[in-house]
Write an enzyme that holds these catalytic residues in place. Structure first.
Site, PDB file in Angstrom:
ATOM      1  N   CYS A   2       0.855  -1.179   0.000  1.00 25.04           N
ATOM      2  CA  CYS A   2       0.000   0.000   0.000  1.00 25.04           C
ATOM      3  C   CYS A   2       0.899   1.240   0.000  1.00 25.04           C
ATOM      4  CB  CYS A   2      -0.940   0.082   1.186  1.00 25.04           C
ATOM      5  SG  CYS A   2      -2.107  -1.271   1.270  1.00 25.04           S
ATOM      6  N   ARG A  27       3.897  -0.141  -4.811  1.00 26.52           N
ATOM      7  CA  ARG A  27       3.652  -0.706  -3.475  1.00 26.52           C
ATOM      8  C   ARG A  27       2.326  -1.459  -3.410  1.00 26.52           C
ATOM      9  NH1 ARG A  27       6.910   1.393   0.435  1.00 26.52           N
ATOM     10  NH2 ARG A  27       5.417   0.638   1.952  1.00 26.52           N
ATOM     11  N   TRP A  75      -2.878  -2.632  -1.716  1.00 26.91           N
ATOM     12  CA  TRP A  75      -2.612  -4.055  -1.923  1.00 26.91           C
ATOM     13  C   TRP A  75      -3.501  -4.751  -0.905  1.00 26.91           C
ATOM     14  CZ3 TRP A  75      -0.841  -8.428   0.643  1.00 26.91           C
ATOM     15  CH2 TRP A  75      -0.451  -9.497  -0.182  1.00 26.91           C
ATOM     16  N   ASN A  99      -1.698   1.769   5.847  1.00 30.70           N
ATOM     17  CA  ASN A  99      -0.858   0.686   5.334  1.00 30.70           C
ATOM     18  C   ASN A  99      -0.461  -0.156   6.539  1.00 30.70           C
ATOM     19  OD1 ASN A  99       1.115  -0.950   4.196  1.00 30.70           O
ATOM     20  ND2 ASN A  99       2.692   0.630   4.322  1.00 30.70           N
ATOM     21  N   GLY A 100      -0.761  -1.455   6.476  1.00 33.42           N
ATOM     22  CA  GLY A 100      -0.405  -2.332   7.590  1.00 33.42           C
ATOM     23  C   GLY A 100      -1.543  -3.288   7.882  1.00 33.42           C
ATOM     24  N   GLU A 478      16.874 -17.881  -8.602  1.00 28.52           N
ATOM     25  CA  GLU A 478      16.520 -16.511  -8.946  1.00 28.52           C
ATOM     26  C   GLU A 478      15.925 -16.445 -10.363  1.00 28.52           C
ATOM     27  OE1 GLU A 478      15.885 -14.034  -7.456  1.00 28.52           O
ATOM     28  OE2 GLU A 478      16.084 -12.331  -8.803  1.00 28.52           O
ATOM     29  N   LYS A 482      12.206 -14.992 -11.126  1.00 33.31           N
ATOM     30  CA  LYS A 482      12.028 -13.855 -12.033  1.00 33.31           C
ATOM     31  C   LYS A 482      11.028 -14.213 -13.121  1.00 33.31           C
ATOM     32  CE  LYS A 482      13.259 -11.317 -10.474  1.00 33.31           C
ATOM     33  NZ  LYS A 482      13.889 -10.851  -9.254  1.00 33.31           N
ATOM     34  N   GLU A 485       7.305 -14.641 -11.735  1.00 33.47           N
ATOM     35  CA  GLU A 485       6.591 -13.469 -11.217  1.00 33.47           C
ATOM     36  C   GLU A 485       6.153 -12.493 -12.287  1.00 33.47           C
ATOM     37  OE1 GLU A 485      10.446 -11.076  -9.357  1.00 33.47           O
ATOM     38  OE2 GLU A 485       8.473 -10.649  -8.530  1.00 33.47           O
ATOM     39  N   HIS A 501      15.359 -37.925  -8.759  1.00 30.03           N
ATOM     40  CA  HIS A 501      14.715 -38.465  -7.558  1.00 30.03           C
ATOM     41  C   HIS A 501      13.221 -38.170  -7.567  1.00 30.03           C
ATOM     42  CE1 HIS A 501      18.532 -39.719  -5.939  1.00 30.03           C
ATOM     43  NE2 HIS A 501      19.018 -38.557  -6.361  1.00 30.03           N
ATOM     44  N   LYS A 600       5.796  -4.216  -4.338  1.00 34.12           N
ATOM     45  CA  LYS A 600       7.253  -4.142  -4.231  1.00 34.12           C
ATOM     46  C   LYS A 600       7.750  -4.393  -2.811  1.00 34.12           C
ATOM     47  CE  LYS A 600      11.348  -3.059  -5.782  1.00 34.12           C
ATOM     48  NZ  LYS A 600      11.982  -4.092  -6.613  1.00 34.12           N
TER      49      LYS A 600
HETATM   50  O1  M6R Z   1      12.787  -5.287  -0.084  1.00 38.05           O
HETATM   51  P1  M6R Z   1      13.308  -6.676   0.110  1.00 38.05           P
HETATM   52  O2  M6R Z   1      14.595  -6.894  -0.563  1.00 38.05           O
HETATM   53  O3  M6R Z   1      13.343  -7.081   1.545  1.00 38.05           O
HETATM   54  O4  M6R Z   1      12.237  -7.601  -0.605  1.00 38.05           O
HETATM   55  C1  M6R Z   1      12.321  -8.986  -0.521  1.00 38.05           C
HETATM   56  C2  M6R Z   1      11.461  -9.645  -1.560  1.00 38.05           C
HETATM   57  O5  M6R Z   1      10.124  -9.300  -1.378  1.00 38.05           O
HETATM   58  C3  M6R Z   1      11.874  -9.256  -2.980  1.00 38.05           C
HETATM   59  O6  M6R Z   1      13.219  -9.553  -3.193  1.00 38.05           O
HETATM   60  C4  M6R Z   1      11.014  -9.993  -4.031  1.00 38.05           C
HETATM   61  O7  M6R Z   1      11.209 -11.355  -3.956  1.00 38.05           O
HETATM   62  C5  M6R Z   1      11.373  -9.460  -5.402  1.00 38.05           C
HETATM   63  N1  M6R Z   1      10.581  -8.312  -5.699  1.00 38.05           N
HETATM   64  C6  M6R Z   1      11.202 -10.451  -6.481  1.00 38.05           C
HETATM   65  O8  M6R Z   1      11.662  -9.957  -7.689  1.00 38.05           O
END
Ligand code: M6R
Length: 605
Positions: A2, A27, A75, A99-100, A478, A482, A485, A501, A600
């Site tokens: 948010c 956000r 969000w 937000n929270g 990773e 990527k 998502e 396995h 984010k």
């Molecule tokens: O702000 P942060 O690095 O703590 O965020 C951690 C994850 O939410 C973040 O790395 C997330 O997995 C990425 N946006 C994925 O691309």
């Protein structure tokens, strides 16, 4: 999660809020809304399900002349994505954005007899209703009363209908920054929304109440005494948060990597040796710790896994990497001899913060690797290594990952030096290779066309696998994250040796496999595993170094990265994996920068 913004001042408040929400949209983007005092001191609301652009359209069609208002991009947590659940929420005298998560909202609903009186399913409206109950004309005392009832995390911005031209704010855990700019007072969830107006800002202290008027921003402690805000200066400029001609933030941020790697490494080199004097990290501590715990979420956690692959073998001390949301519940054994390293781009990820607090309570020294200056994780750590990545706006993390790894590599090198495992010469060799990774990333950015070709073999497939061994497995994790998502293709990372396995049952000629084989010590074994998937018909895209010899029939497509020491292949490989995900998303016509269901900064558990 948010985005929150508030503004009081001479500018057109509606425009300031919409511009701010556009900056903060990463956000959360389920719905957006604003509330404004008009010139007759009446409050107007506009809320829309969907992105800020939809809200903007409505606002532009019926502009409201205003100099004070609050805005929110959501969000969803409590309650679905509907206009009733969109913020701001109004109850009696109160207009509120949040937000929270208020954990005890059900108890409060009962205690304040709110059943049947609420329009939404949100914990925010419950908070607004409780505040309304407590409000007897004194905002500070009512807010103080509200805080005594709340359990959970919150950043609130509040307008009282009989206090036109004023905005009140308070926070616990969830972030808020504020500033008195040349053109009025502003408050926002993060700096990117303030940057066009001011480089000077302060982090709203937890539990303090903020009042914004057109003339000032005031901070009050819990007893109502005024306090001077602790202003700091942003090192980012406005440009850094713009697309600057790129079609997407993600592509821009991929391109920035060679430069931000240097910006992160160079200021920490003295005569070619890593130096953390500026961060105050004592060599005696780096020398004496007997184990390391790395804790983070998502991409940041994957950066930790890459670092682990060099730290444990290099320092010969145990290094574990934990998912922050699991860590607290594992009853971990941590002592003052454990070095805890938390990694976070935003510095606000709630699970990472909670893990940090647990480690600190066990007297473990905590180093955080953080991108956002002054963020909660940075402030609560014993030592902070700031990555100088600049603002990362795309939800999919790219440059934050590579600068986190660069910072962790430097820390490893310092530890190896002070523990007598590296000579000065070896350390210099290490940092010089690290700096050259800037060129290897640049080289891969230049090979975009080949990567685009690979994407045409992935786009239409519902599934994809990323395989590798050792460090290459850490890179695979990773790569898969990527791709899934931003392309919504189900992607799995597998340790190549583990496939047989069970999981190899899923490999058919319909499944593309991205095989990463950059680690020489295990190359022959990885190649055997690649042959196993190839034999099951998979379309294999092989990522390998320039000089590694392979048989022609090993893969269907080969992408070669520049030859470099095995420890450093992550940098060019990361670029390839990021571009694979990027072009797949583009080719599928998806929203690259704001993929569905995500936000984010994850500030709820
Ligand atoms: O702000 P942060 O690095 O703590 O965020 C951690 C994850 O939410 C973040 O790395 C997330 O997995 C990425 N946006 C994925 O691309």
């Amino acid at each position: 999660m948010c985005g929150i913004i508030g503004y009081c001042g001479p500018l057109d408040a509606q425009k300031v809020l919409i511009d701010g929400l556009t900056q903060l949209e990463y956000r959360g983007y389920d719905s957006a809304g604003i509330a404004l005092f008009d010139e007759n001191s009446n409050i107007h609301f506009i809320k829309k399900v969907g992105k800020v652009a939809a809200l903007k359209k409505v606002c532009e069609a019926s502009p409201i002349s205003s100099h004070c208002g609050i805005g929110h991009t959501r969000w969803a947590t409590h309650g679905g994505v509907t206009s009733e659940n969109a913020h701001p929420h109004m109850y009696g005298h109160i207009t509120m954005i949040h937000n929270g998560i208020i954990e005890n909202y059900q108890e409060l609903t009962e205690a304040f007899h709110l059943k049947g009186k609420l329009l939404s399913q949100t914990d925010t409206e419950v908070s607004a209703a409780v505040l309304n109950e407590l409000y007897k004309g004194d905002p500070l005392s009512a807010i103080r009363g509200l805080l005594s009832h709340l359990k959970g995390s919150y950043a609130f911005c509040i307008m009282f209908d009989d206090r036109p031209g004023e905005i009140y704010a308070v926070r616990n855990v969830s972030p808020l920054v504020a500033a008195y700019t040349g053109s009025g007072a502003m408050i926002a969830s993060d700096l990117t929304a303030l940057l066009p107006y001011s480089k000077k800002y302060f982090v709203v202290p937890e539990g303090k109440i903020i009042r914004l008027t057109a003339y000032q921003v005031s901070v009050f402690d819990i007893c109502g005494n005024r306090e001077a805000p602790d202003y700091m200066e942003a090192s980012w400029n406005t440009d850094a948060a713009m697309k600057n001609g790129f079609p997407h933030y993600m592509l821009k941020e991929i391109h920035e990597q060679p430069e931000v790697l240097k910006q992160t490494v160079l200021p920490r080199l003295k005569n070619g040796l890593p130096d953390f004097t500026a961060e105050g990290i004592p060599d005696s501590m780096l020398k004496s710790v007997t184990e390391i715990r790395i804790i983070a979420c998502g991409t940041a956690m994957h950066a930790g896994m890459v670092a682990r692959s060099i730290i444990e073998p290099g320092l010969r001390i145990p290094v574990t990497v934990s998912i922050a949301s699991e860590f607290r519940y594992e009853e971990p054994m941590i002592t003052q001899n454990t070095l805890t390293i938390v990694i976070s781009q935003s510095g606000e990820t709630i699970d990472t913060l909670a893990a940090l607090r647990l480690a600190a309570s066990c007297h473990s020294p905590v180093i955080s690797v953080v991108n956002v200056k002054g963020s909660t994780i940075a402030r609560e750590s014993d030592y902070v290594i700031y990555t100088h990545g600049g603002p990362e706006i795309a939800v999919a993390s790219t440059k934050a990952y590579t600068v986190q790894i660069a910072a962790l590599y430097l820390l490893f090198c310092r530890m190896a030096l002070v523990r007598g495992l590296y000579t000065d010469e070896q350390a210099r060799q290490f940092t010089s290779t690290l700096l050259k990774c800037s060129d290897t990333m640049e080289a891969m950015i230049g090979r975009k066309d080949l990567i685009r070709e690979a994407v045409s073999h992935i786009c239409d497939s519902p599934n994809a696998f990323f395989i590798g061994r050792g460090m290459d497995y850490a890179f695979s994790l990773e790569g898969a994250l990527k791709l899934k998502e931003i392309s919504y293709i189900h992607s799995e990372a597998y340790a190549a040796g583990e496939l047989k396995h069970g999981t190899i049952a899923l490999i058919t000629d319909l499944v593309p496999v991205i095989a990463i084989a950059t680690q020489k010590n295990i190359l022959a074994k990885t190649i055997s595993n690649i042959r196993e998937v190839k034999a099951r018909g998979a379309f294999v895209i092989l990522l390998i170094t320039e000089q590694t010899k392979t048989d022609d029939d090993l893969a269907d497509l080969v992408i070669r990265i520049p030859e470099t020491d095995d420890k450093f292949t992550v940098f060019p490989i990361a670029v390839v994996l990021q571009l694979i995900a990027y072009y797949t998303s583009v080719q599928k016509g998806l929203d690259v920068d704001q993929p569905r269901n995500l936000a984010k900064s994850v500030t709820v558990e």
